[in-house]
Design an enzyme around this catalytic site. Structure first.
Site, mmCIF file in Angstrom:
data_model
loop_
_atom_site.group_PDB
_atom_site.id
_atom_site.type_symbol
_atom_site.label_atom_id
_atom_site.label_comp_id
_atom_site.label_asym_id
_atom_site.label_seq_id
_atom_site.Cartn_x
_atom_site.Cartn_y
_atom_site.Cartn_z
ATOM 1 C CG ASP A 275 -1.833 1.182 0.959
ATOM 2 O OD1 ASP A 275 -3.013 0.944 0.214
ATOM 3 O OD2 ASP A 275 -2.030 2.313 1.605
HETATM 4 N N1 LIG Z 1 2.636 4.379 -12.046
HETATM 5 C C1 LIG Z 1 2.853 4.768 -10.827
HETATM 6 N N2 LIG Z 1 1.935 4.157 -10.002
HETATM 7 C C2 LIG Z 1 2.118 5.034 -8.750
HETATM 8 C C3 LIG Z 1 2.856 6.088 -8.432
HETATM 9 N N3 LIG Z 1 2.488 6.401 -7.141
HETATM 10 C C4 LIG Z 1 1.405 5.767 -6.765
HETATM 11 N N4 LIG Z 1 1.419 4.980 -7.710
HETATM 12 C C5 LIG Z 1 -0.064 3.846 -7.669
HETATM 13 O O1 LIG Z 1 -1.070 4.532 -6.865
HETATM 14 C C6 LIG Z 1 -1.616 3.250 -6.480
HETATM 15 C C7 LIG Z 1 -1.788 3.322 -5.040
HETATM 16 O O2 LIG Z 1 -3.037 2.781 -4.435
HETATM 17 P P1 LIG Z 1 -2.906 1.469 -3.585
HETATM 18 O O3 LIG Z 1 -4.113 1.336 -2.614
HETATM 19 O O4 LIG Z 1 -1.574 1.445 -2.811
HETATM 20 O O5 LIG Z 1 -3.027 0.207 -4.489
HETATM 21 P P2 LIG Z 1 -4.247 0.093 -5.632
HETATM 22 O O6 LIG Z 1 -3.501 0.285 -6.919
HETATM 23 O O7 LIG Z 1 -5.342 0.694 -5.086
HETATM 24 O O8 LIG Z 1 -4.126 -1.650 -5.533
HETATM 25 P P3 LIG Z 1 -4.307 -2.559 -4.293
HETATM 26 O O9 LIG Z 1 -2.909 -3.007 -3.973
HETATM 27 O O10 LIG Z 1 -5.258 -3.564 -4.810
HETATM 28 O O11 LIG Z 1 -4.962 -1.852 -3.275
HETATM 29 C C8 LIG Z 1 -0.939 2.046 -6.913
HETATM 30 O O12 LIG Z 1 -1.365 1.419 -7.931
HETATM 31 C C9 LIG Z 1 0.480 2.634 -7.145
HETATM 32 O O13 LIG Z 1 1.197 1.770 -8.020
HETATM 33 C C10 LIG Z 1 3.794 6.319 -9.516
HETATM 34 O O14 LIG Z 1 4.841 7.318 -9.115
HETATM 35 N N5 LIG Z 1 3.775 5.696 -10.716
#
Ligand SMILES: Nc1nc2c(ncn2[C@@H]2O[C@H](COP(=O)(O)OP(=O)(O)OP(=O)(O)O)[C@@H](O)[C@H]2O)c(=O)[nH]1
Length: 214
Positions: A82
């Site tokens: 996360d």
């Molecule tokens: N490509 C990219 N994605 C980012 C960056 N910073 C944050 N993210 C994305 O933002 C999202 C953060 O949300 P999370 O709740 O951690 O993960 P999610 O995408 O919702 O997926 P889950 O793990 O199933 O919860 C993730 O998909 C990260 O990969 C970045 O600099 N580049």
């Protein structure tokens, strides 16, 4: 179990995340994870500090997927993550709507924040269940965008569904002047941190490379 006990063709790697960026990062590093999305409702989860919050959310995601796994005779490695941006002591996930993204960029521009990514790692091997959790933290220095740039970036839609309303490897890359710490930790999963955690759990990183690695 020693690190040499694990060989590439007997390791099952499960990524407990819907994040396309985490999957792409692991694949680019030569791994071929199976994706099992946790579906955890993050809304009601709280913690004293942003780093503790991402650690707890990563744990909830990993444990939720772990509970559904049917283990076989392979070593099973499961990773939940996360990510959130800490700014002025507050944790910021995805803004979801343009107004929130604009408001946050108004406070981010020209300043720095810390992108924390919680990593919760489980290894099932020989009837043992090993667990280790670590949080990777990367300081991010943001460019001093003007109002038009903020509006144009938000209008692309990219900032809406990423933690901290920015990407370092996408359209937002031009707005990250420098970082202090691991790059992929900002993207959503830290490769060096994962290597260290897995080694401590008896899994050698190079054993995870798939034979189909280009
Ligand atoms: N490509 C990219 N994605 C980012 C960056 N910073 C944050 N993210 C994305 O933002 C999202 C953060 O949300 P999370 O709740 O951690 O993960 P999610 O995408 O919702 O997926 P889950 O793990 O199933 O919860 C993730 O998909 C990260 O990969 C970045 O600099 N580049």
């Amino acid at each position: 179990m020693s690190a040499t006990d694990v060989v590439a063709d007997r390791v099952r790697l499960v990524l407990a995340s819907a994040s396309p960026a985490r999957l792409a990062t692991l694949r680019a590093a030569g791994l071929d994870p199976e994706v099992v999305v946790s579906g955890v409702d993050e809304s009601g989860v709280t913690a004293e500090q942003p780093a503790a919050l991402v650690a707890e959310l990563a744990r909830l995601k990993a444990e939720a997927v772990d509970a559904t796994l049917v283990l076989d005779d392979r070593v099973t490695v499961l990773v939940g993550c996360d990510s959130m941006l800490e700014l002025d002591g507050q944790a910021y996930g995805k803004p979801h709507d343009p107004a929130s993204a604009v408001e946050r960029w108004g406070r981010m521009r020209g300043r720095s924040g810390v992108l924390h990514t919680g990593h919760h790692v489980l290894v099932h091997a020989r009837g043992e269940r090993l667990v280790r959790a670590e949080v990777g933290s990367t300081t991010v220095h943001f460019a001093d965008l003007d109002d038009d740039e903020v509006a144009a970036y938000v209008a692309t839609g990219e900032p809406l569904e990423v933690a901290g309303s920015f990407t370092v490897d996408g359209l937002g890359g031009a707005f990250v002047e420098r970082i202090e710490g691991d790059h992929h930790n900002v993207v959503g999963i830290s490769l060096p941190l994962l290597r260290t955690v897995l080694r401590s759990l008896g899994v050698r990183w190079s054993d995870l490379w798939t034979t189909s690695t280009p």
